[in-house]
Design an enzyme around this catalytic site. Structure first.
Site, short mmCIF file in Angstrom:
data_model
loop_
_atom_site.label_atom_id
_atom_site.label_comp_id
_atom_site.label_asym_id
_atom_site.label_seq_id
_atom_site.Cartn_x
_atom_site.Cartn_y
_atom_site.Cartn_z
N ASP A 21 46.04 -25.82 6.42
CA ASP A 21 45.34 -26.95 7.05
C ASP A 21 43.94 -27.17 6.48
O ASP A 21 43.29 -28.14 6.83
CB ASP A 21 45.25 -26.74 8.57
CG ASP A 21 46.60 -26.83 9.23
OD1 ASP A 21 46.73 -26.43 10.39
OD2 ASP A 21 47.55 -27.26 8.55
N CYS A 32 57.88 -35.03 8.51
CA CYS A 32 56.67 -35.86 8.53
C CYS A 32 56.18 -35.92 7.07
O CYS A 32 56.85 -35.45 6.16
CB CYS A 32 55.62 -35.26 9.46
SG CYS A 32 54.82 -33.83 8.77
N LYS A 55 42.74 -27.69 18.56
CA LYS A 55 43.93 -28.53 18.85
C LYS A 55 45.17 -27.65 18.90
O LYS A 55 45.97 -27.73 19.83
CB LYS A 55 44.10 -29.57 17.76
CG LYS A 55 45.49 -30.22 17.71
CD LYS A 55 45.62 -31.25 16.64
CE LYS A 55 46.14 -30.74 15.34
NZ LYS A 55 47.59 -30.61 15.22
N ASN A 56 45.32 -26.77 17.91
CA ASN A 56 46.56 -26.00 17.82
C ASN A 56 46.62 -24.83 18.79
O ASN A 56 47.62 -24.12 18.83
CB ASN A 56 46.79 -25.55 16.37
CG ASN A 56 47.11 -26.74 15.48
OD1 ASN A 56 47.37 -27.83 15.98
ND2 ASN A 56 47.03 -26.55 14.19
N ARG A 115 44.15 -37.65 15.77
CA ARG A 115 45.07 -36.66 16.32
C ARG A 115 44.42 -35.29 16.37
O ARG A 115 44.74 -34.47 17.22
CB ARG A 115 46.34 -36.60 15.47
CG ARG A 115 47.13 -37.88 15.47
CD ARG A 115 48.49 -37.65 14.91
NE ARG A 115 49.02 -36.42 15.50
CZ ARG A 115 49.97 -35.69 14.92
NH1 ARG A 115 50.50 -36.06 13.78
NH2 ARG A 115 50.41 -34.59 15.48
N ARG A 138 59.89 -30.04 7.76
CA ARG A 138 59.51 -29.40 9.03
C ARG A 138 60.73 -29.04 9.89
O ARG A 138 60.85 -29.46 11.04
CB ARG A 138 58.56 -30.28 9.83
CG ARG A 138 57.40 -30.91 9.11
CD ARG A 138 56.21 -30.04 8.85
NE ARG A 138 55.56 -29.44 9.97
CZ ARG A 138 54.48 -29.94 10.61
NH1 ARG A 138 54.03 -31.11 10.27
NH2 ARG A 138 53.90 -29.27 11.58
C1 EPZ Z 1 51.73 -25.28 12.85
O1 EPZ Z 1 52.81 -26.15 12.55
C2 EPZ Z 1 50.51 -26.18 13.00
N1 EPZ Z 1 50.72 -27.12 14.11
C3 EPZ Z 1 50.28 -26.93 11.70
O2 EPZ Z 1 49.09 -27.70 11.85
C4 EPZ Z 1 50.07 -25.93 10.58
O3 EPZ Z 1 49.91 -26.62 9.36
C5 EPZ Z 1 51.29 -24.99 10.50
O4 EPZ Z 1 51.50 -24.36 11.79
C6 EPZ Z 1 51.12 -23.89 9.46
O5 EPZ Z 1 49.97 -23.15 9.75
C7 EPZ Z 1 50.54 -26.69 15.37
O6 EPZ Z 1 50.24 -25.53 15.62
C8 EPZ Z 1 50.75 -27.71 16.46
P1 EPZ Z 1 55.30 -23.58 10.83
P2 EPZ Z 1 54.32 -25.55 12.57
O7 EPZ Z 1 56.48 -23.59 11.74
O8 EPZ Z 1 54.45 -24.52 13.61
C9 EPZ Z 1 58.89 -23.88 7.75
C10 EPZ Z 1 47.72 -29.57 11.66
O9 EPZ Z 1 47.29 -30.20 10.71
N2 EPZ Z 1 59.74 -23.74 8.94
O10 EPZ Z 1 54.40 -22.41 10.84
O11 EPZ Z 1 55.24 -26.73 12.63
C11 EPZ Z 1 58.08 -25.18 7.77
O12 EPZ Z 1 58.84 -26.23 7.22
C12 EPZ Z 1 49.15 -29.12 11.71
O13 EPZ Z 1 47.04 -29.24 12.67
C13 EPZ Z 1 61.12 -23.64 8.77
O14 EPZ Z 1 61.64 -23.69 7.65
O15 EPZ Z 1 54.42 -24.88 11.15
C14 EPZ Z 1 56.89 -24.82 6.92
O16 EPZ Z 1 57.24 -24.95 5.56
C15 EPZ Z 1 49.89 -29.60 10.48
N3 EPZ Z 1 61.90 -23.48 9.86
C16 EPZ Z 1 56.65 -23.34 7.24
O17 EPZ Z 1 57.88 -22.86 7.78
C17 EPZ Z 1 61.37 -23.40 11.13
O18 EPZ Z 1 62.15 -23.24 12.10
C18 EPZ Z 1 55.55 -23.09 8.26
O19 EPZ Z 1 55.80 -23.93 9.37
C19 EPZ Z 1 59.97 -23.52 11.29
C20 EPZ Z 1 59.18 -23.68 10.18
#
Ligand code: EPZ
Length: 431
Positions: free
Chosen positions: A313, A124, A30-31, A405, A129
């Site tokens: 995840d 969420c 998915k990702n 999803r 996020r």
């Molecule tokens: C991706 O989300 C995945 N989604 C998530 O999978 C996964 O849990 C996550 O990466 C971590 O591996 C997709 O790829 C579509 P991050 P993403 O930006 O990119 C903080 C699932 O279940 N952050 O790596 O949104 C954020 O709050 C989903 O398939 C900031 O502070 O995650 C988090 O604490 C859930 N500022 C951490 O970084 C930003 O600008 C990692 O988030 C961006 C992120």
């Protein structure tokens, strides 16, 4: 009786106690397929994405591409995208609310139109996020970034290469930057990037489009170009779905051959599964056989981390395993600030857990008991289904639309492996 319309919801009903046996094939990631779909906005040529999983998030992304003007043809597990007629640079807020990964439209739309208007994603259930890092990148790349009335307005007068360092490692932040820079001439550098296999899968597809990408540790050099070509690309297997089935097999004491697995993407997960008493044997050609070689699973300490560390995840699914291990375990969730909600539901099933901020301590119990439980997010749902597979009696997992999803017909795959599981629609009174 007043004819009030009863609310109904889709639930999964599970009779616990059946070991999983047989063979299952893992779907495409998915990702990975989501950023790949967004990368088609960078070209006018046709793109073919093979082994795409049949998921709600994929459908939502296809709907968005078609809203923007692309045509998408689905045949079996392949998606053929015709982006020639993409005319809009606006991603509606409703789309982003339905699927926050729509923020990945920012990079390619800004690259294609030098403008983009994208709904601002809210938080969420697993955390706030924020996307500050995405926006910091676009500003550093010379874009004007404004947020008003729930939308992000981006405009870049001319596209120039940039040397940008992320303050924190972000998967979609890295992907958004890669997508944008793919069409920026000259050499750009991204530092402190995410290294998830899905990010690397996107890089492979971008290279096929004509982008020069090289990697050294967490530093990526990108040399983009204007007229990017289309591509044919097969999506990598979903390592989280594979991990979910491995955990389900071990906790039920079964034996399952899992096909279409990239073990090299799952080292941290497989190491932990082996540590607690699971067996994962590589049969070659992307096939593994999973079983349990300890009657009593051992407790463990799990700390989630950016790839190649233990993936957040998989935290919920693995947590169920620790709920029935013999002894005290601990999980430290370093990535998201609120990703323990499934433990409140597992407590209804008899799990002994104490949550303390980002840490949870778990005292293993002999057996969980079936209950009615609510799912709050995609991976939490999966963990509650796994708990139902081993619980005594019947478990009803509610709000399983979350599952759809990220898992392709999970209950059907589990049923084929011998689980007593079915999806029902229950009305308000029955829930
Ligand atoms: C991706 O989300 C995945 N989604 C998530 O999978 C996964 O849990 C996550 O990466 C971590 O591996 C997709 O790829 C579509 P991050 P993403 O930006 O990119 C903080 C699932 O279940 N952050 O790596 O949104 C954020 O709050 C989903 O398939 C900031 O502070 O995650 C988090 O604490 C859930 N500022 C951490 O970084 C930003 O600008 C990692 O988030 C961006 C992120």
């Amino acid at each position: 009786m007043t004819n009030t319309t009863l609310s109904t919801c889709s639930v999964i009903k599970i009779e616990g106690g059946k070991p999983l046996k047989g063979k299952v094939r893992i779907s495409g990631s998915k990702n990975s397929v989501l950023p790949l779909l967004f990368s088609t906005l960078l070209t006018s040529d046709t793109c073919l994405i093979e082994d795409s999983p049949d998921l709600l998030d994929v459908k939502n992304t296809v709907d968005l591409l078609e809203f923007l003007g692309a045509k998408v043809q689905k045949s079996g597990k392949a998606l053929k995208v015709f982006p020639r007629d993409v005319h809009s640079f606006q991603t509606p807020i409703e789309t982003v609310r339905k699927m926050r990964a729509s923020v990945l439209s920012m990079g390619p739309l800004l690259a294609r139109f030098q403008r983009a208007v994208v709904g601002l994603p809210g938080g969420c259930s697993i955390g706030k996020r924020p996307i500050d890092q995405h926006l910091k990148f676009f500003s550093k790349a010379g874009a004007k970034v404004e947020i008003k009335e729930g939308y992000i307005f981006l405009e870049v007068p001319y596209k120039k290469p940039v040397d940008f360092s992320f303050d924190i490692i972000t998967v979609t932040g890295t992907e958004n930057a890669m997508l944008y820079l793919s069409s920026v001439k000259g050499k750009s550098v991204l530092r402190n990037i995410a290294l998830e296999p899905e990010v690397m899968d996107l890089a492979r597809a971008l290279r096929k489009m004509g982008v020069k990408i090289s990697l050294k540790g967490r530093v990526m050099e990108i040399e983009g170009k204007e007229d990017l070509s289309g591509f044919v690309h097969k999506v990598i297997p979903d390592r989280i779905e594979a991990g979910t089935f491995m955990v389900a097999t071990v906790v039920t004491g079964g034996e399952v051959i899992i096909e279409n697995v990239r073990l090299d993407h799952m080292e941290a997960v497989v190491a932990k599964i082996r540590e607690v008493g699971g067996q994962v044997e590589n049969l070659g050609n992307g096939r593994v056989v999973v079983s349990r070689n300890l009657k009593d699973l051992k407790p463990s300490y799990v700390e989630t981390a950016e790839y190649p560390g233990f993936p957040t995840d998989m935290q919920a699914q693995f947590g169920v395993m620790l709920c029935i291990a013999k002894g005290r375990s601990e999980i430290y969730e370093r990535i998201f600030e609120n990703r323990f909600q499934h433990f409140f539901e597992l407590k209804k099933m008899g799990a002994k857990v104490e949550i303390n901020g980002r840490r949870v301590s778990i005292e293993g119990v002999d057996r969980l008991k079936g209950a009615k439980v609510n799912s709050t997010d995609l991976r939490a749902s999966a963990s509650l289904v796994i708990a139902g597979l081993i619980a005594e009696g019947t478990t009803i997992v509610k709000d399983v639309h979350h599952l759809d999803r990220g898992y392709e017909r999970l209950e059907e795959k589990l049923k084929k492996l011998g689980a007593s599981v079915e999806r029902l629609r229950l009305s308000g009174y029955e829930i």
